[in-house]
Scaffold this motif. Structure first.
Motif, PDB file in Angstrom:
ATOM      1  N   ARG A  68      -0.686   0.656  -6.243  1.00 61.01           N
ATOM      2  CA  ARG A  68      -0.475  -0.222  -5.093  1.00 61.01           C
ATOM      3  C   ARG A  68       0.837   0.104  -4.373  1.00 61.01           C
ATOM      4  NH1 ARG A  68      -2.657  -6.201  -7.078  1.00 61.01           N
ATOM      5  NH2 ARG A  68      -4.862  -5.609  -7.224  1.00 61.01           N
ATOM      6  N   ILE A  69       1.864   0.447  -5.133  1.00 60.97           N
ATOM      7  CA  ILE A  69       3.117   0.858  -4.507  1.00 60.97           C
ATOM      8  C   ILE A  69       2.894   2.091  -3.641  1.00 60.97           C
ATOM      9  CG2 ILE A  69       5.398   1.851  -4.976  1.00 60.97           C
ATOM     10  CD1 ILE A  69       5.618  -0.007  -7.361  1.00 60.97           C
ATOM     11  N   ALA A  70       2.080   3.028  -4.147  1.00 60.24           N
ATOM     12  CA  ALA A  70       1.801   4.242  -3.385  1.00 60.24           C
ATOM     13  C   ALA A  70       1.061   3.923  -2.091  1.00 60.24           C
ATOM     14  CB  ALA A  70       0.987   5.215  -4.232  1.00 60.24           C
ATOM     15  N   ALA A  71       0.054   3.044  -2.172  1.00 61.00           N
ATOM     16  CA  ALA A  71      -0.711   2.701  -0.971  1.00 61.00           C
ATOM     17  C   ALA A  71       0.167   2.033   0.072  1.00 61.00           C
ATOM     18  CB  ALA A  71      -1.879   1.793  -1.357  1.00 61.00           C
ATOM     19  N   VAL A  72       0.953   1.047  -0.373  1.00 57.66           N
ATOM     20  CA  VAL A  72       1.836   0.355   0.565  1.00 57.66           C
ATOM     21  C   VAL A  72       2.902   1.306   1.094  1.00 57.66           C
ATOM     22  CG1 VAL A  72       3.581  -1.459   0.772  1.00 57.66           C
ATOM     23  CG2 VAL A  72       1.428  -1.928  -0.413  1.00 57.66           C
ATOM     24  N   GLY A  73       3.471   2.127   0.201  1.00 58.72           N
ATOM     25  CA  GLY A  73       4.540   3.029   0.606  1.00 58.72           C
ATOM     26  C   GLY A  73       4.090   4.048   1.634  1.00 58.72           C
ATOM     27  N   ILE A  74       2.910   4.605   1.448  1.00 60.98           N
ATOM     28  CA  ILE A  74       2.416   5.605   2.398  1.00 60.98           C
ATOM     29  C   ILE A  74       2.196   4.981   3.773  1.00 60.98           C
ATOM     30  CG2 ILE A  74       0.407   7.033   2.958  1.00 60.98           C
ATOM     31  CD1 ILE A  74       0.291   7.699  -0.067  1.00 60.98           C
ATOM     32  N   LEU A  75       1.656   3.749   3.791  1.00 60.32           N
ATOM     33  CA  LEU A  75       1.400   3.095   5.070  1.00 60.32           C
ATOM     34  C   LEU A  75       2.636   2.412   5.637  1.00 60.32           C
ATOM     35  CD1 LEU A  75      -2.130   1.757   4.248  1.00 60.32           C
ATOM     36  CD2 LEU A  75      -1.566   3.346   6.079  1.00 60.32           C
ATOM     37  N   LEU A  76       3.724   2.395   4.864  1.00 59.39           N
ATOM     38  CA  LEU A  76       4.979   1.849   5.350  1.00 59.39           C
ATOM     39  C   LEU A  76       5.977   2.947   5.702  1.00 59.39           C
ATOM     40  CD1 LEU A  76       6.100  -1.044   5.762  1.00 59.39           C
ATOM     41  CD2 LEU A  76       7.174  -0.851   3.521  1.00 59.39           C
ATOM     42  N   MET A 106       2.964  -7.046  15.781  1.00 57.42           N
ATOM     43  CA  MET A 106       1.837  -6.511  15.027  1.00 57.42           C
ATOM     44  C   MET A 106       1.652  -7.270  13.717  1.00 57.42           C
ATOM     45  SD  MET A 106       0.416  -4.190  16.802  1.00 57.42           S
ATOM     46  CE  MET A 106       0.695  -3.009  18.129  1.00 57.42           C
ATOM     47  N   THR A 107       2.758  -7.631  13.069  1.00 58.29           N
ATOM     48  CA  THR A 107       2.667  -8.400  11.829  1.00 58.29           C
ATOM     49  C   THR A 107       1.977  -9.733  12.084  1.00 58.29           C
ATOM     50  OG1 THR A 107       4.722  -7.370  11.074  1.00 58.29           O
ATOM     51  CG2 THR A 107       4.009  -9.345   9.912  1.00 58.29           C
ATOM     52  N   ALA A 108       2.291 -10.372  13.202  1.00 60.15           N
ATOM     53  CA  ALA A 108       1.657 -11.639  13.539  1.00 60.15           C
ATOM     54  C   ALA A 108       0.167 -11.452  13.829  1.00 60.15           C
ATOM     55  CB  ALA A 108       2.351 -12.267  14.740  1.00 60.15           C
ATOM     56  N   LEU A 109      -0.194 -10.346  14.486  1.00 58.00           N
ATOM     57  CA  LEU A 109      -1.612 -10.090  14.765  1.00 58.00           C
ATOM     58  C   LEU A 109      -2.418  -9.906  13.483  1.00 58.00           C
ATOM     59  CD1 LEU A 109      -1.519  -7.697  17.854  1.00 58.00           C
ATOM     60  CD2 LEU A 109      -2.489  -9.999  17.759  1.00 58.00           C
ATOM     61  N   TRP A 110      -1.801  -9.245  12.482  1.00 57.77           N
ATOM     62  CA  TRP A 110      -2.486  -9.041  11.206  1.00 57.77           C
ATOM     63  C   TRP A 110      -2.550 -10.326  10.371  1.00 57.77           C
ATOM     64  CZ3 TRP A 110      -5.569  -5.231  10.340  1.00 57.77           C
ATOM     65  CH2 TRP A 110      -5.301  -3.941  10.806  1.00 57.77           C
ATOM     66  N   GLY A 167       3.212  -4.627   5.436  1.00 54.00           N
ATOM     67  CA  GLY A 167       4.013  -5.783   5.053  1.00 54.00           C
ATOM     68  C   GLY A 167       3.179  -6.871   4.425  1.00 54.00           C
ATOM     69  N   HIS A 168       2.028  -7.145   5.006  1.00 45.69           N
ATOM     70  CA  HIS A 168       1.130  -8.150   4.427  1.00 45.69           C
ATOM     71  C   HIS A 168       0.580  -7.691   3.073  1.00 45.69           C
ATOM     72  CE1 HIS A 168       0.982 -11.128   7.613  1.00 45.69           C
ATOM     73  NE2 HIS A 168       0.875 -10.167   8.504  1.00 45.69           N
ATOM     74  N   MET A 169       0.242  -6.415   2.971  1.00 43.97           N
ATOM     75  CA  MET A 169      -0.286  -5.916   1.706  1.00 43.97           C
ATOM     76  C   MET A 169       0.773  -5.936   0.608  1.00 43.97           C
ATOM     77  SD  MET A 169      -3.488  -5.332   2.025  1.00 43.97           S
ATOM     78  CE  MET A 169      -3.419  -6.835   3.001  1.00 43.97           C
ATOM     79  N   ALA A 170       2.028  -5.662   0.970  1.00 46.88           N
ATOM     80  CA  ALA A 170       3.099  -5.732  -0.018  1.00 46.88           C
ATOM     81  C   ALA A 170       3.251  -7.152  -0.550  1.00 46.88           C
ATOM     82  CB  ALA A 170       4.411  -5.249   0.600  1.00 46.88           C
ATOM     83  N   LYS A 171       3.134  -8.124   0.347  1.00 44.40           N
ATOM     84  CA  LYS A 171       3.244  -9.523  -0.077  1.00 44.40           C
ATOM     85  C   LYS A 171       2.081  -9.913  -0.983  1.00 44.40           C
ATOM     86  CE  LYS A 171       3.828 -14.187   1.787  1.00 44.40           C
ATOM     87  NZ  LYS A 171       3.930 -14.999   3.027  1.00 44.40           N
TER      88      LYS A 171
END
Length: 287
Positions: A68-76, A106-110, A167-171
């Motif tokens: 999960r860290i890898a997925a979030v990190g790549i997209l962040l 964008m964070t608010a839209l997601w 950001g949402h996925m990290a949370k």
């Protein structure tokens, strides 16, 4: 009072560093190309943060949550960094930094599809203001809107959309993990992805020393050091107050571009920036 002044100084320093990232990318990306430059950026930054992760004894947390860290990190990091670098082949550093300020929008839209948060009327008004600012910048970039003039700006919006999603996925996926674990693990994952791409796309001609210097400053100051300052601010001020840096980054991005690259600050750009920041402030207001 002295502690507050020190943290305020760190907040301004962080904004100056992240605003400088657009200056350094604008200088380095024509020589390296987007993929190679981002590989250098995340590779060097991860090498600088790994010793700190080891010193804090947090490798175990990384291993336990690495997918999960890898997925979030790549997209962040990897994905948005590459989009921003590609956009800056043609976009001025100042305009790129202003478009980067759409991250809270964008964070608010997601928030609705990912977190089930309903958008109130004031927040919808904030989104509308931010969208108006983006449209002002899009149509003010070039004589008419088209693929050549609009695609780099759309790439910047794709990068901020990736920031918002991650950001949402990290949370959701990584609650309670120390920020250093998420940041260092994400950078290492991004580096592992980018190294083969960098080998494939490495420039045929030798990279000039000026571009190497810009890439090193991008990795050391704007990535590794900036992350450490951000962790400190989150620890001392909390995540909400630390996020105020978002409002300051475009100021420094425009300033550095004007001072060091001779970029002009047009009335259209100032209007677009004002609308985007007004929208971000409206989104951040509490009832």
């Amino acid at each position: 009072m002295d502690g507050l002044r020190r943290e305020l100084g760190l907040l301004i320093l962080l904004a100056a560093l992240w605003g400088g990232s657009f200056l350094f990318m604008r200088v380095a990306v024509p020589a390296f190309g987007p993929l190679a430059l981002i590989a250098v950026r995340v590779g060097l930054a991860s090498c600088l943060l790994l010793p700190m992760l080891a010193w804090r004894g947090q490798f175990g947390l990384w291993r336990a949550h690495w997918p999960r860290i890898a997925a979030v990190g790549i997209l962040l990091t990897a994905f948005p960094f590459c989009l921003i670098a590609w956009a800056q082949l043609s976009l001025p550093a100042g305009m790129a930094s202003v478009l980067n300020a759409t991250t809270p929008l964008m964070t608010a839209l997601w928030a609705w599809p990912l977190a089930g948060e309903r958008l109130s009327a004031p927040r919808l008004a904030g989104l509308a203001l931010g969208l108006a600012g983006v449209l002002v910048l899009l149509f003010g970039h070039g004589a008419r809107f088209g693929i050549q003039s609009g695609a780099p700006a759309l790439a910047m919006l794709g990068a901020t959309a990736s920031y918002g999603w991650a950001g949402h996925m990290a949370k959701r996926w990584l609650p309670g993990l120390p920020p250093l674990v998420t940041a260092c693990g994400g950078l290492c994952s991004a580096a592992a992805l980018m190294l083969p791409l960098a080998w494939w796309s490495w420039p045929a001609n030798a990279v000039a020393p000026k571009a190497w210097m810009a890439a090193l400053l991008l990795a050391v100051l704007c990535t590794a050091a900036a992350y450490l300052i951000y962790f400190r601010l989150i620890d001392r001020l909390g995540a909400t107050r630390a996020s105020a840096v978002t409002y300051l980054v475009p100021v420094f991005g425009v300033l550095w571009g004007a001072l060091f690259l001779g970029e002009a600050v047009s009335a259209v750009m100032a209007l677009g920036a004002a609308l985007i920041l007004a929208g971000v402030l409206a989104l951040g207001r509490r009832r």
